[in-house]
Design a protein around this motif. Structure first.
Motif, PDB file in Angstrom:
ATOM      1  N   VAL A 111     -19.691  -2.024   8.517  1.00 42.12           N
ATOM      2  CA  VAL A 111     -18.959  -1.586   7.329  1.00 42.12           C
ATOM      3  C   VAL A 111     -18.017  -2.696   6.897  1.00 42.12           C
ATOM      4  O   VAL A 111     -17.297  -3.279   7.717  1.00 42.12           O
ATOM      5  CB  VAL A 111     -18.182  -0.284   7.600  1.00 42.12           C
ATOM      6  CG1 VAL A 111     -17.199   0.014   6.470  1.00 42.12           C
ATOM      7  CG2 VAL A 111     -19.147   0.890   7.756  1.00 42.12           C
ATOM      8  N   LEU A 151     -25.824  -1.047   1.441  1.00 42.30           N
ATOM      9  CA  LEU A 151     -25.389   0.194   0.801  1.00 42.30           C
ATOM     10  C   LEU A 151     -24.024  -0.015   0.175  1.00 42.30           C
ATOM     11  O   LEU A 151     -23.100  -0.525   0.824  1.00 42.30           O
ATOM     12  CB  LEU A 151     -25.332   1.346   1.809  1.00 42.30           C
ATOM     13  CG  LEU A 151     -26.623   1.680   2.566  1.00 42.30           C
ATOM     14  CD1 LEU A 151     -26.616   1.013   3.949  1.00 42.30           C
ATOM     15  CD2 LEU A 151     -26.799   3.182   2.715  1.00 42.30           C
ATOM     16  N   PRO A 191     -21.903   4.494  -0.281  1.00 43.71           N
ATOM     17  CA  PRO A 191     -22.927   5.542  -0.325  1.00 43.71           C
ATOM     18  C   PRO A 191     -22.388   6.964  -0.285  1.00 43.71           C
ATOM     19  O   PRO A 191     -23.118   7.906  -0.577  1.00 43.71           O
ATOM     20  CB  PRO A 191     -23.779   5.248   0.913  1.00 43.71           C
ATOM     21  CG  PRO A 191     -22.858   4.547   1.842  1.00 43.71           C
ATOM     22  CD  PRO A 191     -21.961   3.724   0.977  1.00 43.71           C
ATOM     23  N   LEU A 231     -27.495   7.801   8.492  1.00 44.10           N
ATOM     24  CA  LEU A 231     -27.249   6.366   8.626  1.00 44.10           C
ATOM     25  C   LEU A 231     -27.157   5.963  10.097  1.00 44.10           C
ATOM     26  O   LEU A 231     -27.667   4.898  10.499  1.00 44.10           O
ATOM     27  CB  LEU A 231     -25.965   5.981   7.887  1.00 44.10           C
ATOM     28  CG  LEU A 231     -25.980   6.159   6.365  1.00 44.10           C
ATOM     29  CD1 LEU A 231     -24.645   5.732   5.765  1.00 44.10           C
ATOM     30  CD2 LEU A 231     -27.114   5.360   5.733  1.00 44.10           C
ATOM     31  N   LEU A 287     -27.709  -1.963   8.932  1.00 42.92           N
ATOM     32  CA  LEU A 287     -27.160  -1.339   7.730  1.00 42.92           C
ATOM     33  C   LEU A 287     -25.832  -2.016   7.433  1.00 42.92           C
ATOM     34  O   LEU A 287     -24.922  -2.010   8.283  1.00 42.92           O
ATOM     35  CB  LEU A 287     -26.939   0.163   7.936  1.00 42.92           C
ATOM     36  CG  LEU A 287     -28.128   1.014   8.373  1.00 42.92           C
ATOM     37  CD1 LEU A 287     -27.736   2.477   8.427  1.00 42.92           C
ATOM     38  CD2 LEU A 287     -29.318   0.826   7.442  1.00 42.92           C
ATOM     39  N   VAL A 344     -22.732  -1.815   4.956  1.00 41.04           N
ATOM     40  CA  VAL A 344     -22.192  -0.805   4.048  1.00 41.04           C
ATOM     41  C   VAL A 344     -20.849  -1.264   3.509  1.00 41.04           C
ATOM     42  O   VAL A 344     -19.939  -1.614   4.287  1.00 41.04           O
ATOM     43  CB  VAL A 344     -22.016   0.548   4.779  1.00 41.04           C
ATOM     44  CG1 VAL A 344     -21.609   1.633   3.792  1.00 41.04           C
ATOM     45  CG2 VAL A 344     -23.295   0.928   5.520  1.00 41.04           C
ATOM     46  N   ALA A 367     -17.616   0.215   1.886  1.00 40.45           N
ATOM     47  CA  ALA A 367     -17.102   1.585   1.857  1.00 40.45           C
ATOM     48  C   ALA A 367     -15.586   1.601   1.898  1.00 40.45           C
ATOM     49  O   ALA A 367     -14.944   0.719   2.489  1.00 40.45           O
ATOM     50  CB  ALA A 367     -17.661   2.382   3.030  1.00 40.45           C
ATOM     51  N   LEU A 391     -17.203   6.689   7.246  1.00 42.70           N
ATOM     52  CA  LEU A 391     -18.158   5.616   7.499  1.00 42.70           C
ATOM     53  C   LEU A 391     -17.591   4.595   8.472  1.00 42.70           C
ATOM     54  O   LEU A 391     -18.296   4.079   9.345  1.00 42.70           O
ATOM     55  CB  LEU A 391     -18.547   4.942   6.178  1.00 42.70           C
ATOM     56  CG  LEU A 391     -19.542   5.710   5.312  1.00 42.70           C
ATOM     57  CD1 LEU A 391     -19.577   5.136   3.907  1.00 42.70           C
ATOM     58  CD2 LEU A 391     -20.927   5.664   5.937  1.00 42.70           C
TER      59      LEU A 391
END
Length: 576
Positions: A372, A501, A504, A520, A529, A531, A533, A538
């Motif tokens: 993330v 992402l 998301p 996820l 992944l 991300v 965010a 997350l």
């Protein structure tokens, strides 16, 4: 990075090169020649051979030849309009696809306008071009050729009178040129106004629910009315300038005919011309009035189409900075090469103008897991995602996948290996199948497998039509969480190694967010992944959390506690 489709070369906008356009222009010339020929083959013989000599036996032959000329002229007129209409339709269709293709190829987030404004611009401007090609281009050639042919024949009959006629026509030409210059400028303003109107209308329709909820109808109308009034003024001015051309020509033509009648009557009395020749001369002058009126109207169409064509060419031409997504050649690598496997950033710097957004990021990304990236708005998260997706190339440094820079990778391969889930739930109005496949050749087993992976297979089976169930705009008919999982299933269909992402779960409630986060976490066991965010859910579920701040990456613990430089960062990299 190589393009994803063939290079299209559309026909020229104002003068397309095609057999139908060429055939239409040939018919326009034939149309003009036959219209001029009707006077010497009909008018002059009727007066000189039939009426003056009172020999009716010649009338049949004169009428037969005249009828053949008239039929040929009518056929030429029909073919002119039909063939040029065909060329106009083909040119407009080709340019609609070209503009659409080239706009879709732009760097995401850098379209030169809103979706509604761009759609209005393409359709409206191409309609201007299409009208000119179907009616204006043939008119210009036919009427121009008719003017030249009539003047040539008039000069043969009486050079002095014809010189007077040309002299009287020069002020008309000068005045019409001034009118057309003004018309072209006004046409551009009306075209820009129509584009703004399309943008405003689309905004109101797209945000209709919020407008009704907040009682903002009058506010939207207040924003709409100035644009509407501006466009109305431009259209009125445009109509006035276009309408002024024909009356101006009519008045000057009448003055010319009056002067010629006085001159020619004296030629008949002196015996220099026969009655039939004088009548034929005046008939040709009268016929000259028609092309003299229609030619300016065709030229007005050309002026408006020329303005539209310039706007279309500018729209279909990518800016210089987007002409290639490759990094500038010749720059030696500032860091060691990327590892053989995985995604890595080496000495990545990127900015916009003097504003440097990313400042020397040097990073190895894990093969699997959920990473993330957090940061304030404007910190550069969107830029980082676009670099990882290969939408843009860094100004300095390299973004590579398995050692190959994304800028050198085939676009189809890159799209297969790197998936994307956008923030805005970008679903199309169409079937569930279309929204999953997005034009890719995929069997139903793969579609159902991807839906099962995100926990939507039972829902889709319950919908009328299953995969063929038609969704509304932006996935209307599904909840926010369901739409988000459709977008995730779409990204997983190609079995990508990396999925990027963008926020998301930003529009989801806690229950829907928990469902998406669970999906996820499951996918993070098989692939990377990455991300962007803000939501803490997350970050808590992530394997690694990085904060993008001041153009550099700083590592955080999953619960938001600073944890030092990010793991995998090379010396001199992520920290400023």
């Amino acid at each position: 990075m190589s393009g994803g489709g063939p290079t299209w070369t559309p026909p020229a906008l104002l003068f397309p090169r095609s057999w139908s356009a060429a055939g239409g222009l040939v018919c326009a010339l034939a149309n003009a020649a036959l219209r001029v020929a009707i006077v010497p083959v009909f008018v002059t013989p009727v007066f000189d051979r039939v009426l003056q000599t009172r020999d009716p036996s010649a009338l049949g032959a004169v009428l037969g030849v005249s009828a053949a000329v008239a039929v040929g002229g009518a056929a030429a007129q029909y073919l002119q309009d039909a063939l040029l209409g065909r060329a106009a339709a083909r040119t407009a269709a080709s340019w609609r696809e070209t503009a659409y293709r080239r706009l879709l190829a732009r760097v995401p987030g850098r379209l030169p306008g809103t979706s509604g404004g761009l759609a209005s611009r393409v359709l409206y401007d191409l309609r201007e071009v299409e009208v000119f090609l179907q009616y204006g281009l043939g008119t210009l050639l036919a009427e121009g050729a008719a003017v030249v042919g009539i003047l040539a024949y008039l000069a043969y009959l009486d050079p002095g009178a014809t010189a007077l006629l040309v002299a009287l026509g020069l002020p008309t030409v000068w005045g019409l040129r001034r009118l057309n210059r003004a018309l072209e400028q006004v046409a551009r303003r009306s075209q820009e106004g129509s584009e703004s109107l399309g943008r405003s209308l689309q905004e109101g329709f797209r945000h209709h629910e919020a407008i009704r909820a907040f009682g903002a109808t009058e506010m939207m109308l207040r924003r709409f009315r100035p644009l509407n009034a501006y466009t109305e003024r431009a259209m009125r001015r445009r109509a006035a300038l276009a309408a002024a051309q024909v009356p101006t020509t009519m008045l000057l033509t009448f003055a010319a005919v009056g002067g010629l009648v006085l001159l020619l009557s004296g030629r008949v009395v002196s015996g220099a011309l026969t009655t039939g020749e004088v009548v034929g001369y005046l008939t040709l002058v009268a016929l000259l009035a028609t092309p003299a009126q229609l030619f300016p109207r065709g030229w007005a169409m050309r002026s408006q189409a020329a303005s539209a064509a310039r706007r279309l060419r500018a729209l279909a031409t990518p800016p210089a900075e987007e002409a290639s997504t490759k990094a500038p050649p010749g720059d030696p690598p500032a860091r060691p090469p990327a590892p053989a496997r995985g995604m890595a950033l080496r000495a990545v710097r990127h900015g916009y103008g003097r504003d440097e957004v990313l400042r020397g990021i040097d990073l190895d990304l894990p093969r699997v897991g959920m990473v993330v990236v957090r940061g304030e708005s404007g910190a550069g998260k969107t830029t980082l995602l676009r670099l990882l997706l290969g939408f843009i190339a860094p100004e300095q440094g390299t973004v590579a996948l398995d050692g190959t820079p994304l800028a050198e990778m085939d676009d189809a391969e890159l799209r297969r290996r790197v998936g994307y889930v956008p923030q805005g739930l970008d679903l199309l109005s169409g079937s569930v199948r279309d929204n999953l496949a997005m034009g890719r050749e995929l069997d139903e087993a793969a579609l159902w497998s991807s839906l099962e992976a995100v926990g939507l297979h039972e829902l889709v089976r319950s919908l009328p039509g299953g995969l063929g169930h038609v969704l509304g705009e932006d996935g209307g008919g599904l909840s926010g969480g369901q739409r988000q999982r459709i977008a995730l299933a779409r990204a997983l269909l190609s079995e990508p190694e990396v999925v990027v992402l963008d926020e998301p779960t930003s529009s989801l409630d806690e229950a829907s967010e928990a469902d998406v986060v669970a999906v996820l976490r499951q996918e993070a066991r098989r692939r990377l992944l990455l991300v962007a965010a803000h939501r803490p859910g997350l970050a808590r579920a992530a394997d690694r959390v990085w904060r993008l701040e001041d153009g550099t990456l700083r590592s955080e613990a999953p619960h938001g506690v600073p944890a030092g430089p990010p793991e995998g960062t090379r010396e001199g990299g992520g920290e400023a």
